[in-house]
Design a protein around this motif. Structure first.
Motif, PDB file in Angstrom:
ATOM      1  N   THR A  56     -34.514  22.181 -10.925  1.00 20.30           N
ATOM      2  CA  THR A  56     -34.447  21.882  -9.495  1.00 20.30           C
ATOM      3  C   THR A  56     -33.197  22.525  -8.920  1.00 20.30           C
ATOM      4  O   THR A  56     -32.121  22.428  -9.501  1.00 20.30           O
ATOM      5  CB  THR A  56     -34.387  20.359  -9.260  1.00 20.30           C
ATOM      6  OG1 THR A  56     -35.535  19.754  -9.845  1.00 20.30           O
ATOM      7  CG2 THR A  56     -34.324  20.029  -7.777  1.00 20.30           C
ATOM      8  N   GLU A  89     -38.342  23.054  -6.807  1.00 17.11           N
ATOM      9  CA  GLU A  89     -38.621  22.677  -8.195  1.00 17.11           C
ATOM     10  C   GLU A  89     -39.520  23.697  -8.883  1.00 17.11           C
ATOM     11  O   GLU A  89     -40.544  24.100  -8.344  1.00 17.11           O
ATOM     12  CB  GLU A  89     -39.262  21.294  -8.259  1.00 17.11           C
ATOM     13  CG  GLU A  89     -38.297  20.220  -7.828  1.00 17.11           C
ATOM     14  CD  GLU A  89     -38.713  18.839  -8.276  1.00 17.11           C
ATOM     15  OE1 GLU A  89     -39.354  18.714  -9.340  1.00 17.11           O
ATOM     16  OE2 GLU A  89     -38.380  17.896  -7.559  1.00 17.11           O
ATOM     17  N   SER A 131     -42.144  18.346  -4.174  1.00 14.26           N
ATOM     18  CA  SER A 131     -41.294  17.177  -4.425  1.00 14.26           C
ATOM     19  C   SER A 131     -41.355  16.214  -3.253  1.00 14.26           C
ATOM     20  O   SER A 131     -41.363  16.632  -2.097  1.00 14.26           O
ATOM     21  CB  SER A 131     -39.840  17.595  -4.598  1.00 14.26           C
ATOM     22  OG  SER A 131     -39.729  18.588  -5.557  1.00 14.26           O
TER      23      SER A 131
END
Length: 134
Positions: free
Chosen positions: A45, A68, A82
Motif C-alpha cells: 500500500t 493497493e 480499498s
C-alpha cells in the motif's frame, strides 16, 4: 533470537529472505505484508501518491483506487479497491538498498522507489510521484 536475526538482516544492504512479517519503507509511505507460502505473494500500500493511476478504476470500486497492489509468484499484478487508507507503524524497515524475497516475488527498496517483480517478470514500481504496473 529471531528478532536479533531479523534486525541484522535489515541492517545489512543485501538480499534477505522474508518470513511473512509486515514491513515499511523508511519514508513510512509504503508498507507491505505477505508470505512465502504458495510460491510467494505480497500486498503493498502506498499512502501518499501522485501521477496517473496505472490501471483504470473499475465501476465496482466505490473506495480508494491506485493505492493497493497485490503480486503473486506468477501472473499479472492486481490493484485492489480499498475502503479506507490507514498508515501503519511496522517495526521492520526495508532500508534503502535492501532486496527481499517472498518466494518467487523479489523486491528492492531504494530512495527512488520500491519495486517488486515475480517469476513471470510482472511487477510494480511505487514512489510518491508515480506508480507503474508492468
Amino acid at each position: 533470537m529471531r528478532n536479533i536475526l531479523l534486525a541484522l538482516c535489515l541492517l545489512i544492504p543485501t538480499s534477505v529472505k522474508a518470513d511473512g512479517l509486515g514491513f515499511m519503507t523508511p519514508s513510512k509511505n509504503i508498507y507491505c505484508n505477505g508470505g512465502v507460502t504458495g510460491g510467494g505473494h505480497l500486498y503493498c500500500t502506498i499512502i501518499n501518491r501522485g501521477g496517473p493511476i496505472p490501471l483504470p478504476k473499475p465501476a465496482s470500486c466505490n473506495g480508494y483506487w491506485g493505492h493497493e497492489f497485490y503480486i503473486e509468484a506468477s501472473g499479472n499484478v492486481k490493484m485492489i479497491c480499498s475502503q479506507r487508507l490507514e498508515s501503519v507503524d511496522y517495526t521492520d524497515i526495508a532500508h534503502y538498498g535492501v532486496s527481499g524475497e517472498f518466494g518467487s516475488v523479489n523486491c528492492r527498496s531504494e530512495r527512488t522507489g520500491f519495486t517488486c517483480s515475480n517469476a513471470d517478470g510482472h511487477g510494480f514500481f511505487l514512489s510518491r510521484r508515480k506508480q507503474l504496473v508492468f
